[in-house]
Design a protein around this motif. Structure first.
Motif, PDB file in Angstrom:
ATOM      1  N   ALA A 187       1.163  -2.584  17.937  1.00  0.00           N
ATOM      2  CA  ALA A 187       1.703  -3.412  16.860  1.00  0.00           C
ATOM      3  C   ALA A 187       2.245  -2.557  15.721  1.00  0.00           C
ATOM      4  O   ALA A 187       3.273  -2.889  15.104  1.00  0.00           O
ATOM      5  CB  ALA A 187       0.634  -4.366  16.349  1.00  0.00           C
ATOM      6  N   TYR A 188       1.550  -1.456  15.410  1.00  0.00           N
ATOM      7  CA  TYR A 188       2.058  -0.563  14.363  1.00  0.00           C
ATOM      8  C   TYR A 188       3.465  -0.060  14.703  1.00  0.00           C
ATOM      9  O   TYR A 188       4.341   0.049  13.835  1.00  0.00           O
ATOM     10  CB  TYR A 188       1.128   0.633  14.191  1.00  0.00           C
ATOM     11  N   ASP A 189       3.664   0.259  15.985  1.00  0.00           N
ATOM     12  CA  ASP A 189       4.956   0.797  16.389  1.00  0.00           C
ATOM     13  C   ASP A 189       6.069  -0.240  16.329  1.00  0.00           C
ATOM     14  O   ASP A 189       7.254   0.119  16.327  1.00  0.00           O
ATOM     15  CB  ASP A 189       4.868   1.359  17.810  1.00  0.00           C
ATOM     16  N   LEU A 190       5.699  -1.515  16.304  1.00  0.00           N
ATOM     17  CA  LEU A 190       6.685  -2.588  16.336  1.00  0.00           C
ATOM     18  C   LEU A 190       6.800  -3.331  15.011  1.00  0.00           C
ATOM     19  O   LEU A 190       7.469  -4.368  14.935  1.00  0.00           O
ATOM     20  CB  LEU A 190       6.332  -3.581  17.459  1.00  0.00           C
ATOM     21  N   GLN A 191       6.159  -2.821  13.968  1.00  0.00           N
ATOM     22  CA  GLN A 191       6.254  -3.474  12.664  1.00  0.00           C
ATOM     23  C   GLN A 191       7.720  -3.513  12.193  1.00  0.00           C
ATOM     24  O   GLN A 191       8.453  -2.523  12.345  1.00  0.00           O
ATOM     25  CB  GLN A 191       5.408  -2.731  11.631  1.00  0.00           C
ATOM     26  N   PRO A 192       8.135  -4.647  11.631  1.00  0.00           N
ATOM     27  CA  PRO A 192       9.546  -4.762  11.218  1.00  0.00           C
ATOM     28  C   PRO A 192       9.896  -3.906  10.003  1.00  0.00           C
ATOM     29  O   PRO A 192      11.074  -3.662   9.734  1.00  0.00           O
ATOM     30  CB  PRO A 192       9.689  -6.253  10.890  1.00  0.00           C
ATOM     31  N   THR A 193       8.901  -3.469   9.250  1.00  0.00           N
ATOM     32  CA  THR A 193       9.161  -2.612   8.091  1.00  0.00           C
ATOM     33  C   THR A 193       8.538  -1.242   8.317  1.00  0.00           C
ATOM     34  O   THR A 193       7.713  -1.057   9.214  1.00  0.00           O
ATOM     35  CB  THR A 193       8.567  -3.229   6.812  1.00  0.00           C
ATOM     36  N   GLN A 194       8.915  -0.314   7.489  1.00  0.00           N
ATOM     37  CA  GLN A 194       8.393   1.044   7.594  1.00  0.00           C
ATOM     38  C   GLN A 194       7.355   1.332   6.512  1.00  0.00           C
ATOM     39  O   GLN A 194       7.176   2.486   6.114  1.00  0.00           O
ATOM     40  CB  GLN A 194       9.547   2.046   7.498  1.00  0.00           C
ATOM     41  N   PHE A 232       4.295 -10.713  22.556  1.00  0.00           N
ATOM     42  CA  PHE A 232       3.364  -9.988  23.421  1.00  0.00           C
ATOM     43  C   PHE A 232       3.455  -8.479  23.247  1.00  0.00           C
ATOM     44  O   PHE A 232       3.080  -7.713  24.124  1.00  0.00           O
ATOM     45  CB  PHE A 232       3.560 -10.397  24.888  1.00  0.00           C
ATOM     46  N   LEU A 233       3.993  -8.076  22.094  1.00  0.00           N
ATOM     47  CA  LEU A 233       4.103  -6.656  21.755  1.00  0.00           C
ATOM     48  C   LEU A 233       4.925  -5.891  22.782  1.00  0.00           C
ATOM     49  O   LEU A 233       4.683  -4.698  23.044  1.00  0.00           O
ATOM     50  CB  LEU A 233       2.712  -6.021  21.600  1.00  0.00           C
ATOM     51  N   ALA A 234       5.892  -6.571  23.378  1.00  0.00           N
ATOM     52  CA  ALA A 234       6.816  -5.936  24.315  1.00  0.00           C
ATOM     53  C   ALA A 234       8.070  -5.522  23.563  1.00  0.00           C
ATOM     54  O   ALA A 234       8.593  -6.284  22.742  1.00  0.00           O
ATOM     55  CB  ALA A 234       7.155  -6.882  25.459  1.00  0.00           C
ATOM     56  N   GLU A 235       8.562  -4.329  23.829  1.00  0.00           N
ATOM     57  CA  GLU A 235       9.755  -3.848  23.121  1.00  0.00           C
ATOM     58  C   GLU A 235      10.976  -4.708  23.443  1.00  0.00           C
ATOM     59  O   GLU A 235      11.802  -4.971  22.570  1.00  0.00           O
ATOM     60  CB  GLU A 235      10.025  -2.397  23.495  1.00  0.00           C
ATOM     61  N   LEU A 269      -1.643   8.526  24.578  1.00  0.00           N
ATOM     62  CA  LEU A 269      -0.886   7.464  25.231  1.00  0.00           C
ATOM     63  C   LEU A 269       0.396   7.181  24.456  1.00  0.00           C
ATOM     64  O   LEU A 269       0.342   6.888  23.264  1.00  0.00           O
ATOM     65  CB  LEU A 269      -1.713   6.177  25.305  1.00  0.00           C
ATOM     66  N   PRO A 270       1.552   7.241  25.099  1.00  0.00           N
ATOM     67  CA  PRO A 270       2.794   6.864  24.418  1.00  0.00           C
ATOM     68  C   PRO A 270       2.875   5.357  24.246  1.00  0.00           C
ATOM     69  O   PRO A 270       2.063   4.605  24.802  1.00  0.00           O
ATOM     70  CB  PRO A 270       3.872   7.376  25.374  1.00  0.00           C
ATOM     71  N   ILE A 271       3.862   4.905  23.501  1.00  0.00           N
ATOM     72  CA  ILE A 271       4.082   3.477  23.352  1.00  0.00           C
ATOM     73  C   ILE A 271       4.222   2.830  24.729  1.00  0.00           C
ATOM     74  O   ILE A 271       4.753   3.442  25.662  1.00  0.00           O
ATOM     75  CB  ILE A 271       5.325   3.208  22.480  1.00  0.00           C
ATOM     76  N   TYR A 272       3.707   1.615  24.857  1.00  0.00           N
ATOM     77  CA  TYR A 272       3.710   0.970  26.172  1.00  0.00           C
ATOM     78  C   TYR A 272       5.023   0.228  26.377  1.00  0.00           C
ATOM     79  O   TYR A 272       5.422  -0.616  25.558  1.00  0.00           O
ATOM     80  CB  TYR A 272       2.537   0.011  26.304  1.00  0.00           C
ATOM     81  N   ARG A 273       5.689   0.533  27.505  1.00  0.00           N
ATOM     82  CA  ARG A 273       6.987  -0.073  27.832  1.00  0.00           C
ATOM     83  C   ARG A 273       6.982  -0.692  29.227  1.00  0.00           C
ATOM     84  O   ARG A 273       8.014  -0.694  29.894  1.00  0.00           O
ATOM     85  CB  ARG A 273       8.101   0.970  27.716  1.00  0.00           C
TER      86      ARG A 273
END
Length: 542
Positions: free
Chosen positions: A444-451, A366-369, A469-473
């Motif tokens: 999703a971009y912020d949570l990609q497993p690769t760089q 769910f795109l949660a950190e 908007l900052p990353i959603y937490r």
């Protein structure tokens, strides 16, 4: 910007520009046509030539003869009895679009209203002093136009500079006096298809803007999910004959050019799920449908849609008391656009679902950190699914609703204006769905497993969102972020893609007046986005 109604009728793009705030002027030739048509009505009245709504009653009373002494009363009374709208009033743009389309219709020179009537409508439009028009209560066009026309006689209400005042006060502020309507003017002011045509022009502009955003937002999801570039291959797409398909394919290739993420995923799957590999097909079909609808709307704007129509010469006036005010073609076109936009946004929700589903995304659930204590975009996807369902419910064709009115005289109804209103509602819902996808794709971009590097274009879109908007937490109400994204899509235009500029109908025309509504909207976007940002105090300074 000034739009001039000259020898040529207005096109939908010009109506949309006026709706967004451009002013409208009549050329001397247009004014001459309006005056000439009035002379025909005066001759009809003098000679006692039978003419519907001029010297007869209306609707089922069409065979009741009205004396010359009663014809002013008939015109006035038509406004009063037809002003039966209910519900919340239409918005500023909707009202402006309808008035502009009505003036365009009068300028054909077959309606028979006096030039003073048209100038009064122009004054209201250009001063942004807009009649209050309830949205509902019409099976065709009558009530909306009646509420607009009320102001011409000093009745009704208007909105001017955020203030609600009476029609009488509004006219006097503009240096005008309430009018006494002459024969036929009451009927001319309420009939015809300007209502649906104005709303349709607005729907076209919003649908076009939505499709432009849909292409680039879908590209973000495609990249995040590691889509197979074979789905965008121009040789493959060329097997299907569709200008829209070819255009969308080119737009997606431009948006995803130089993506290291996609280069890494080449060959990982034989084919992607349909929600990814049908983007060119569904979006392309929508663009093809939009192009066909544009032709219908422009034909309607070029048509005389009064009942009755006056023609001929003062020596030999003619009256056509027939059915040109029925907007069957517009009803069908607006029903089509409603279904089209509903399908495009349903596809967006399917991509969104894949982004939040860890079983297929390869991303955190769910795109949660942090899973467990944070839900991320889990419930935002619920909202999108709800809006897709709402679109499905209201996409049922209004043109088939039918009904019988006016004592069996009007025993076939095509519900053109309701069709346009529900198309506008679906477009708004669709922009909200796409806004949620935009936020999720950014997350999703912020949570990609690769760089791996994103495509330069999609990276610019991500930066546009992250600049506000900052990353959603789970640290603020997600609804406020969703409002911000909706305003971006509804009021603005996406950054230009690399390569030649194209219109949504696929033709190269970067300098076209087609850009006018989008340009006005782009100027509004900053203000609207700032309004949404005001609800995000937590976002500042992060």
């Amino acid at each position: 910007m000034i739009v001039i109604r000259s020898a040529q009728p207005l096109e939908w793009r010009e109506i949309a520009a006026i709706a967004a705030g451009a002013s409208l002027e009549l050329s001397p030739e247009a004014e001459a046509r309006i005056a000439a048509a009035r002379r025909l009505v005066d001759e009809i009245v003098t000679r006692g030539i039978r003419a519907y709504g001029v010297n007869t009653g209306v609707g089922a009373l069409c065979d009741v003869v009205v004396s010359q002494a009663e014809q002013r009363d008939l015109s006035h009374n038509i406004l009063m009895s037809h002003a039966v709208g209910v519900g919340a009033p239409l918005g500023r743009e909707e009202t402006r679009a309808i008035i502009a389309a009505a003036i365009n219709n009068f300028a054909h020179g077959h309606s028979g209203v006096r030039l003073e009537v048209v100038r009064t409508l122009l004054a209201l439009l250009n001063a942004d002093t807009l009649p209050e028009v309830p949205a509902f209560g019409s099976v065709g066009y009558l009530s909306h136009m009646a509420h607009i026309a009320l102001v011409c006689v000093g009745a009704g209400h208007v909105r001017a500079g955020g203030e609600r005042i009476t029609g009488d006060d509004a006219l006097r502020r503009l240096g005008l006096e309430p009018m006494t309507l002459e024969a036929k003017e009451g009927l001319s002011l309420v009939n015809g298809t300007p209502c649906v045509t104005g709303l349709a022009a607005l729907a076209m502009a919003r649908a076009q803007r939505f499709l432009d955003w849909a292409d680039v937002v879908s590209a973000m999801s495609f990249e995040n999910l590691g889509g197979q570039l074979d789905a965008l291959d121009p040789q493959s797409l060329a097997f299907r004959r569709s200008e829209g398909l070819a255009l969308v394919g080119a737009r997606l290739r431009a948006a995803l050019s130089d993506s290291a993420i996609l280069n890494e995923s080449v060959g990982r799957r034989t084919q992607d799920p349909l929600s990814l590999r049908t983007i060119p097909h569904v979006h392309g079909a929508a663009r093809d449908a939009l192009k066909m609808t544009a032709e219908v709307v422009d034909r309607e704007l070029a048509s005389i849609t009064d009942n009755p129509i006056v023609a001929g010469t003062p020596e030999a006036p003619r009256v056509f008391s027939q059915a040109h005010a029925v907007g069957a073609s517009m009803a069908l076109a607006m029903d089509g656009i409603a279904v089209t936009m509903a399908q495009v946004s349903a596809l967006a929700e399917r991509r969104l679902d894949r982004l939040v589903n860890p079983l297929v995304s390869g991303l955190p659930a769910f795109l949660a950190e942090i899973g467990g204590t944070r839900s991320g975009f889990m419930i935002a996807q619920y909202t999108a699914a709800s809006l897709v369902a709402q679109n499905r419910r209201i996409a049922a064709p209004a043109s088939l609703d039918g009904g019988v009115t006016s004592g069996l005289q009007e025993d076939h109804l095509c519900h053109a204006t309701p069709a346009a209103l529900k198309a506008l509602e679906i477009i708004e819902n669709s922009a909200r769905i796409l806004g949620i996808e935009l936020l999720a794709a950014t997350q999703a971009y912020d949570l990609q497993p690769t760089q791996l590097a994103r495509a330069p274009y999609t990276d610019s879109l991500r930066a546009k969102v992250r600049g506000v908007l900052p990353i959603y937490r789970d640290d603020r109400p997600l609804a406020n972020d969703m409002t911000f994204a909706f305003r971006m899509i509804a009021d603005g235009v996406p950054p230009p893609l690399p390569g030649p500029s194209t219109r949504t109908d696929g033709t190269d025309d970067p300098q076209s007046t087609a850009a006018a509504p989008a340009t006005v909207a782009a100027h509004r976007c900053a203000e609207s986005a700032n309004d949404a940002l005001a609800m995000l105090p937590e976002a500042h300074g992060r």
